[in-house]
Design a protein around this motif. Structure first.
Motif, PDB file in Angstrom:
ATOM      1  N   HIS A   1      41.537  24.552  44.278  1.00  0.00           N
ATOM      2  CA  HIS A   1      40.242  23.982  43.903  1.00  0.00           C
ATOM      3  C   HIS A   1      39.288  25.075  43.484  1.00  0.00           C
ATOM      4  O   HIS A   1      38.575  24.952  42.478  1.00  0.00           O
ATOM      5  N   LEU A   2      39.272  26.173  44.249  1.00  0.00           N
ATOM      6  CA  LEU A   2      38.375  27.274  43.932  1.00  0.00           C
ATOM      7  C   LEU A   2      38.671  27.835  42.565  1.00  0.00           C
ATOM      8  O   LEU A   2      37.779  28.082  41.751  1.00  0.00           O
ATOM      9  N   LEU A   3      39.960  27.999  42.283  1.00  0.00           N
ATOM     10  CA  LEU A   3      40.374  28.575  41.007  1.00  0.00           C
ATOM     11  C   LEU A   3      39.833  27.759  39.849  1.00  0.00           C
ATOM     12  O   LEU A   3      39.235  28.286  38.906  1.00  0.00           O
ATOM     13  N   ILE A   4      40.011  26.446  39.933  1.00  0.00           N
ATOM     14  CA  ILE A   4      39.622  25.626  38.790  1.00  0.00           C
ATOM     15  C   ILE A   4      38.120  25.477  38.688  1.00  0.00           C
ATOM     16  O   ILE A   4      37.563  25.476  37.589  1.00  0.00           O
ATOM     17  N   THR A   5      37.431  25.393  39.844  1.00  0.00           N
ATOM     18  CA  THR A   5      35.972  25.326  39.740  1.00  0.00           C
ATOM     19  C   THR A   5      35.426  26.623  39.173  1.00  0.00           C
ATOM     20  O   THR A   5      34.471  26.605  38.387  1.00  0.00           O
ATOM     21  N   LEU A   6      36.036  27.757  39.521  1.00  0.00           N
ATOM     22  CA  LEU A   6      35.543  29.002  38.943  1.00  0.00           C
ATOM     23  C   LEU A   6      35.782  29.064  37.439  1.00  0.00           C
ATOM     24  O   LEU A   6      35.128  29.816  36.733  1.00  0.00           O
ATOM     25  N   HIS A   7      36.743  28.299  36.927  1.00  0.00           N
ATOM     26  CA  HIS A   7      36.900  28.198  35.487  1.00  0.00           C
ATOM     27  C   HIS A   7      35.856  27.273  34.890  1.00  0.00           C
ATOM     28  O   HIS A   7      35.298  27.542  33.844  1.00  0.00           O
ATOM     29  N   LEU A   8      35.625  26.113  35.555  1.00  0.00           N
ATOM     30  CA  LEU A   8      34.813  25.080  34.914  1.00  0.00           C
ATOM     31  C   LEU A   8      33.325  25.349  35.057  1.00  0.00           C
ATOM     32  O   LEU A   8      32.545  24.978  34.180  1.00  0.00           O
TER      33      LEU A   8
ATOM     34  N   LEU B   1      40.464  35.578  38.899  1.00  0.00           N
ATOM     35  CA  LEU B   1      41.097  34.266  38.793  1.00  0.00           C
ATOM     36  C   LEU B   1      42.601  34.394  38.618  1.00  0.00           C
ATOM     37  O   LEU B   1      43.377  33.608  39.174  1.00  0.00           O
ATOM     38  N   MET B   2      43.028  35.433  37.862  1.00  0.00           N
ATOM     39  CA  MET B   2      44.471  35.600  37.667  1.00  0.00           C
ATOM     40  C   MET B   2      45.144  35.967  38.981  1.00  0.00           C
ATOM     41  O   MET B   2      46.233  35.467  39.301  1.00  0.00           O
ATOM     42  N   ILE B   3      44.491  36.864  39.739  1.00  0.00           N
ATOM     43  CA  ILE B   3      45.120  37.289  40.995  1.00  0.00           C
ATOM     44  C   ILE B   3      45.155  36.113  41.966  1.00  0.00           C
ATOM     45  O   ILE B   3      46.145  35.883  42.660  1.00  0.00           O
ATOM     46  N   LEU B   4      44.071  35.312  41.952  1.00  0.00           N
ATOM     47  CA  LEU B   4      44.042  34.140  42.821  1.00  0.00           C
ATOM     48  C   LEU B   4      45.141  33.155  42.464  1.00  0.00           C
ATOM     49  O   LEU B   4      45.798  32.587  43.334  1.00  0.00           O
ATOM     50  N   ALA B   5      45.365  32.991  41.153  1.00  0.00           N
ATOM     51  CA  ALA B   5      46.360  32.014  40.729  1.00  0.00           C
ATOM     52  C   ALA B   5      47.771  32.461  41.065  1.00  0.00           C
ATOM     53  O   ALA B   5      48.637  31.637  41.320  1.00  0.00           O
TER      54      ALA B   5
END
Lengths: 116, 460
Positions: free
Chosen positions: B435-442, B76-80
């Motif tokens: 969108h992917l980043l945040i859904t992977l968090h939620l 997620l960090m690398i994606l962000a």
């Protein structure tokens, strides 16, 4: 005078011109016109930036920048006055001692129950 | 353990030897595979409580959720970071991702460590990549100040810990967590022993952070780039909580008397930082102060040493890690479009980016501890165990919960509702990556509603 507003197509009558109504001196009138000129320049600058079709970033507002800077750096200009010391003590020091006293006495009262 | 550690170390050759077009794809893919493999740690099969152990590393129900969180966070960090690093030259991009991977390695070694000295060394080692990320890739000139505060607060807190650990080693002959849990409780009576007690905990309290020594956190969070903020909020703060929980085992009889000042600071800190949140103009600063408040609740739960308190602390740590990281990612999407963190400037985003509003809504609900999300479960367990400890704490935790709800609502309303500023005319549409980043968090937060046993820890 306070509730007089101009109609879109009519001009303001001469007696209701603020300079005439309040009997401003010539110097004051000149200063008013200069200030009106400066305001018009600022508005023009804003409108040019607003309607520039190639603009991609936000329009920078120096007043907002100053306000944000002031909000985020209060400690550089902190001065220990009576009011600030009172507030700091009231919210930062006194509650800690009050809470210590309250919690400690509450736990001391409960101690026989817990250890029995 | 090694089956996760070696692929993580192998990320370094992946980063440095991938061709430029494939750098981000391969690093994200490999770190995602590592994250999925780390889920295998969740199967606790052994009776002693520790599993997948070798000589130096082991996992137990306390460290496993944190390890899985760490491994999950790397992709997620690398994606962000993909967007804001892309204008830089290739080797600098590689350096940045290598810093994130080295942070990951140190964190895995820290959470998996069984010798407390190894935990300490890894605890200190995580400071370096974070410092480099904050001071080199932050966006404003204040980042230097932020890096200094971050480094010196944490170092000053942890130097007494080194002395305390060496004293403990001298007395016990070993610092292995396997055996330390079975030593006799130490009868600590002199002032020196009380100082030893404080020295053991101070490093972790600074890291958590406790309210009185929290000054480094808003600076570091605000000035760090998105990956730095994410790892700080989600995992590095939890290093402090994890360390405290490990040390509590040995500190026992003294904690009953000496913990009062810290519990009081933690509880009062919830209210104070919550109130500060309501007055913030800077978006990331608000989220940073909310982290201090939540971690104050965790610190309180740990310091009262009850099973429910510990369990609530672990659940809240995991849930807060995911929710806070999600909020930072959302703040970053706003920042990348407007290049400003002032909340006033980026209002009314619902009109422009409605799906992003859904994610803002869910992340704000997670932050304000909505049932049945694990945030509430953790907070509730801590609040009830503190109520059992002393009835008066309910006043503080209750008002704290109220203030938390109000600033989460304030955050949502300020950024999403209200009039769109008239001079915002060109905002990029939301990328799929965001969108992917945040859904992977939620999604993990929502899935944890269904199986909270994974993050209960070993007290249940």
């Amino acid at each position: 005078m306070a509730d007089y507003r101009e109609a879109p197509l009519a001009t303001r009558p001469k007696t209701l011109d603020p300079a005439e109504y309040f009997n401003l001196s010539l110097d004051q009138r000149r200063a008013e016109e200069e200030r009106a000129g400066l305001r018009a320049q600022l508005k023009r600058q804003y409108q040019m930036q607003l309607n520039n079709p190639h603009r991609k970033e936000l329009i920078e507002d120096p007043a907002l920048t100053r306000w944000v800077y002031a909000r985020t750096n209060p400690y550089n200009h902190f001065r220990a006055t009576k009011k600030t010391s009172l507030l700091g003590g009231l919210f930062g020091v006194v509650p800690l001692f009050v809470l210590y006293y309250v919690l400690k006495t509450d736990r001391e009262e409960k101690r026989p129950c817990i250890y029995s | 353990m090694l089956k996760i550690l070696i692929p993580t170390l192998m990320l370094f050759p992946t980063i440095w030897l991938s061709p430029a077009k494939w750098l981000w794809t391969t690093s994200i893919a490999q770190s995602l595979i590592i994250a999925l493999a780390s889920l295998s740690w969740l199967k606790w099969s052994s009776e002693t409580g520790w599993s997948s152990s070798n000589l130096y590393l082991a996992t137990d129900p306390l460290s496993t959720p944190l390890l899985v969180l760490t491994c999950w966070l790397l992709p997620l960090m690398i994606l962000a970071s993909q967007n804001h690093i892309s204008p830089e030259p290739l080797n600098r991009q590689r350096t940045y991702i290598s810093l994130l991977v080295s942070l990951q390695t140190f964190l895995i070694l820290a959470f998996g460590a069984t010798e407390i000295i190894m935990f300490y060394i890894m605890f200190e080692a995580t400071l370096l990549p974070t410092l480099i990320i904050i001071t080199r890739w932050g966006n404003q000139t204040e980042r230097l100040n932020a890096g200094t505060y971050f480094l010196f607060y944490t170092l000053a807190g942890s130097l007494p810990l080194l002395v305390a650990l060496l004293l403990l080693q001298n007395d016990n002959g070993t610092l292995s967590m396997f055996t330390l849990q079975y030593t006799q409780p130490l009868h600590l009576l002199t002032w020196g022993d009380k100082l030893w007690w404080a020295a053991c905990l101070l490093a972790f309290l600074v890291k958590m952070p406790l309210y009185g020594v929290h000054l480094w956190l808003p600076k570091a969070h605000v000035e760090a780039p998105i990956a730095g903020s994410m790892i700080l909020a989600a995992v590095l703060l939890k290093l402090g909580g994890y360390g405290m929980m490990r040390m509590m085992v040995m500190l026992d009889p003294l904690t009953k008397e000496l913990a009062y000042p810290f519990i009081i600071l933690a509880l009062w800190g919830i209210i104070m930082t919550g109130s500060i949140c309501l007055r913030q103009t800077d978006l990331k600063s608000l989220i940073a102060y909310s982290s201090v408040g939540h971690m104050g609740l965790v610190a309180g739960g740990i310091l009262i040493q009850t099973p429910w308190g510990f369990t609530g602390a672990i659940i809240l740590m995991i849930a807060h890690g995911l929710a806070s990281s999600a909020l930072f990612c959302l703040a970053n999407t706003s920042y990348e479009r407007t290049h400003s963190r002032t909340m006033l400037l980026a209002r009314g985003m619902q009109m422009v980016l409605p799906l992003m509003t859904t994610w803002w809504f869910m992340a704000s609900l997670a932050n304000l501890a909505l049932p049945p999300l694990p945030n509430l479960m953790g907070e509730l367990m801590i609040i009830t165990s503190m109520f059992n400890w002393s009835y008066w704490t309910l006043l503080l935790t209750g008002i704290g919960t109220l203030i938390t709800a109000s600033y989460s609502l304030y955050l949502f309303l300020m950024t999403q509702r209200g009039p769109l500023p008239s001079h915002i005319i060109a905002l990029e549409p939301t990328h799929t990556r965001e969108h992917l980043l945040i859904t992977l968090h939620l999604i993990p937060i929502i899935l944890l509603i269904l199986k909270p046993e994974l993050i209960w820890g070993w007290c249940f």
